[in-house]
Design an enzyme around this catalytic site. Structure first.
Site, mmCIF file in Angstrom:
data_model
loop_
_atom_site.group_PDB
_atom_site.id
_atom_site.type_symbol
_atom_site.label_atom_id
_atom_site.label_comp_id
_atom_site.label_asym_id
_atom_site.label_seq_id
_atom_site.Cartn_x
_atom_site.Cartn_y
_atom_site.Cartn_z
ATOM 1 C CB SER A 1 -4.208 4.989 -8.589
ATOM 2 O OG SER A 1 -4.202 6.165 -8.786
ATOM 3 C CG ASN B 1 -1.913 1.421 1.579
ATOM 4 O OD1 ASN B 1 -2.510 1.587 0.786
ATOM 5 N ND2 ASN B 1 -0.938 1.951 1.673
ATOM 6 C CE1 TYR C 1 0.355 8.091 -6.866
ATOM 7 C CE2 TYR C 1 -1.086 7.612 -8.255
ATOM 8 C CZ TYR C 1 -0.800 7.554 -7.456
ATOM 9 O OH TYR C 1 -1.468 6.736 -5.981
ATOM 10 C CB ALA C 2 -0.267 7.837 -14.803
HETATM 11 P P1 NAP Z 1 -1.125 8.698 2.671
HETATM 12 O O1 NAP Z 1 -1.637 8.810 3.396
HETATM 13 O O2 NAP Z 1 0.595 8.964 2.104
HETATM 14 O O3 NAP Z 1 -0.327 7.517 3.291
HETATM 15 C C1 NAP Z 1 1.149 6.243 2.807
HETATM 16 C C2 NAP Z 1 1.880 6.289 4.129
HETATM 17 O O4 NAP Z 1 3.068 5.280 2.932
HETATM 18 C C3 NAP Z 1 2.843 7.096 4.643
HETATM 19 O O5 NAP Z 1 1.784 6.506 6.007
HETATM 20 C C4 NAP Z 1 3.842 7.898 4.702
HETATM 21 O O6 NAP Z 1 5.195 7.942 5.040
HETATM 22 C C5 NAP Z 1 4.297 5.871 3.888
HETATM 23 N N1 NAP Z 1 5.338 5.623 3.030
HETATM 24 C C6 NAP Z 1 5.921 6.623 1.516
HETATM 25 N N2 NAP Z 1 6.884 5.904 1.355
HETATM 26 C C7 NAP Z 1 7.752 5.229 1.785
HETATM 27 C C8 NAP Z 1 8.828 4.059 1.529
HETATM 28 N N3 NAP Z 1 9.413 4.675 0.502
HETATM 29 N N4 NAP Z 1 8.330 2.537 2.396
HETATM 30 C C9 NAP Z 1 7.584 2.801 2.753
HETATM 31 N N5 NAP Z 1 5.997 3.376 3.477
HETATM 32 C C10 NAP Z 1 6.540 4.627 2.736
HETATM 33 O O7 NAP Z 1 -1.514 7.991 1.036
HETATM 34 P P2 NAP Z 1 -2.765 6.817 1.033
HETATM 35 O O8 NAP Z 1 -3.391 8.290 0.217
HETATM 36 O O9 NAP Z 1 -3.025 6.246 2.278
HETATM 37 O O10 NAP Z 1 -2.624 6.485 -0.345
HETATM 38 C C11 NAP Z 1 -1.692 4.416 0.143
HETATM 39 C C12 NAP Z 1 -2.384 4.064 -1.315
HETATM 40 O O11 NAP Z 1 -3.151 4.342 -2.142
HETATM 41 C C13 NAP Z 1 -0.941 4.836 -2.109
HETATM 42 O O12 NAP Z 1 -0.041 3.336 -2.981
HETATM 43 C C14 NAP Z 1 -1.299 5.625 -3.213
HETATM 44 O O13 NAP Z 1 -1.042 5.906 -4.189
HETATM 45 C C15 NAP Z 1 -3.275 4.823 -2.965
HETATM 46 N N6 NAP Z 1 -4.500 5.845 -4.057
HETATM 47 C C16 NAP Z 1 -4.227 6.390 -2.974
HETATM 48 C C17 NAP Z 1 -5.251 7.976 -3.714
HETATM 49 C C18 NAP Z 1 -5.843 8.031 -3.331
HETATM 50 O O14 NAP Z 1 -6.792 9.197 -3.605
HETATM 51 N N7 NAP Z 1 -5.586 8.369 -1.478
HETATM 52 C C19 NAP Z 1 -5.913 7.214 -5.114
HETATM 53 C C20 NAP Z 1 -4.846 5.934 -5.752
HETATM 54 C C21 NAP Z 1 -4.333 5.470 -5.262
HETATM 55 P P3 NAP Z 1 5.535 9.674 4.988
HETATM 56 O O15 NAP Z 1 3.327 9.949 5.971
HETATM 57 O O16 NAP Z 1 6.067 10.207 5.786
HETATM 58 O O17 NAP Z 1 5.320 9.898 4.103
#
Ligand code: NAP
Length: 246
Positions: free
Chosen positions: A141, A89, A154-155
């Protein structure tokens, strides 16, 4: 409970979707390894799990660091004797239009989102093959399906994850390992907190269900795919986006 005693590693479990998933999985009986680069937020997720009476521990992990991953997998097997579920994730964005995107922005987003997922899968697969079962869930995504201006890195990463999911579903199915992906739509989390109100409103208008997603919407999709109820689901890309991508 849907995940009684299922040992689950969730990367990026300190924040947003990963945090909500860690809490839900613990509530459903899973033993949760809260794996995150961020010790503070990861520790907070774990504290909430414990407060609710759940089981788990925090593991500091940068998914782009292959040595750290090996250690996290080794520790989980030593502690719990098995790994049932891996949820890839963790993800980041570093947006720029193509001419302005730096090589660093490209590399970091690919290294965390795409290669980081590969790193975690490669490290866990031997354990799952020896067990004869396992579930891997990748996080794609809508951007991986449709593209998005300013997110070529990202895409590419999120589209790459779909190819990776389908390939590994074919490679690992005969070993009893299911590999699926979730493609979230626009979800309200810290990752999307800087998006201007105007853009959020436009996104809502374009979504047939006329709302943005919540972290729990994705957590429930992960829950389904991780559970035995999904035991014939393999190689799927489950869109959870209110119908935005149809
Ligand atoms: P988020 O709130 O930013 O949470 C991501 C978490 O991953 C944060 O705790 C972050 O730590 C941690 N992280 C970052 N880099 C890392 C690494 N190298 N190794 C381990 N952990 C790491 O994001 P989210 O929105 O929950 O997204 C979760 C997933 O869903 C991601 O893959 C994202 O691309 C995908 N996604 C999200 C959306 C959306 O609209 N939110 C849509 C489509 C897909 P820090 O806080 O310190 O950076």
């Amino acid at each position: 409970m849907k995940l009684e005693n299922k040992v689950t590693i969730i990367t990026g479990a300190g924040s947003g979707i990963g945090k909500e998933t860690a809490l839900l999985f613990a509530k459903e009986g899973a033993k949760v390894v809260v794996a995150d680069i961020n010790e503070k937020s990861g520790g907070e997720t774990l504290a909430e799990i414990k407060k609710n009476g759940g089981e788990g521990y925090f593991a500091k992990l940068d998914v782009s660091n292959r040595e750290e991953i090996k250690q996290v997998i080794k520790d989980a097997v030593e502690k719990y004797g098995k790994i049932d579920v891996l949820i890839n994730n963790a993800g980041i964005i570093q947006d720029a239009l193509v001419l302005k995107m730096t090589e660093e922005q490209w590399d970091r987003v690919i290294n965390v989102n795409l290669k980081g997922t590969f790193n975690c899968i490669q490290a866990v697969v031997e354990v799952m093959i020896n067990q004869g079962n396992g579930v891997i869930i990748n996080t794609s995504s809508i951007v991986g399906l449709n593209g998005n201006v300013g997110q070529v890195n990202y895409a590419a990463a999120k589209a790459g994850l779909i190819g990776m999911t389908k390939t590994l579903a074919k490679e690992l199915g005969k070993k009893g390992i299911r590999v699926n992906a979730v493609a979230p739509g626009f979800i309200i989390t810290p990752m999307t907190s800087n998006v201007p109100e105007k853009v959020l409103e436009a996104m809502k208008e374009k979504t047939p269900l006329r709302r943005l997603g919540k972290a729990e919407d994705i957590a429930y999709a992960y829950l389904y795919l991780a559970s035995d109820e999904a035991n014939f689901v393999n190689g799927a890309v489950l869109s959870v986006d209110g119908g935005l991508v149809i």
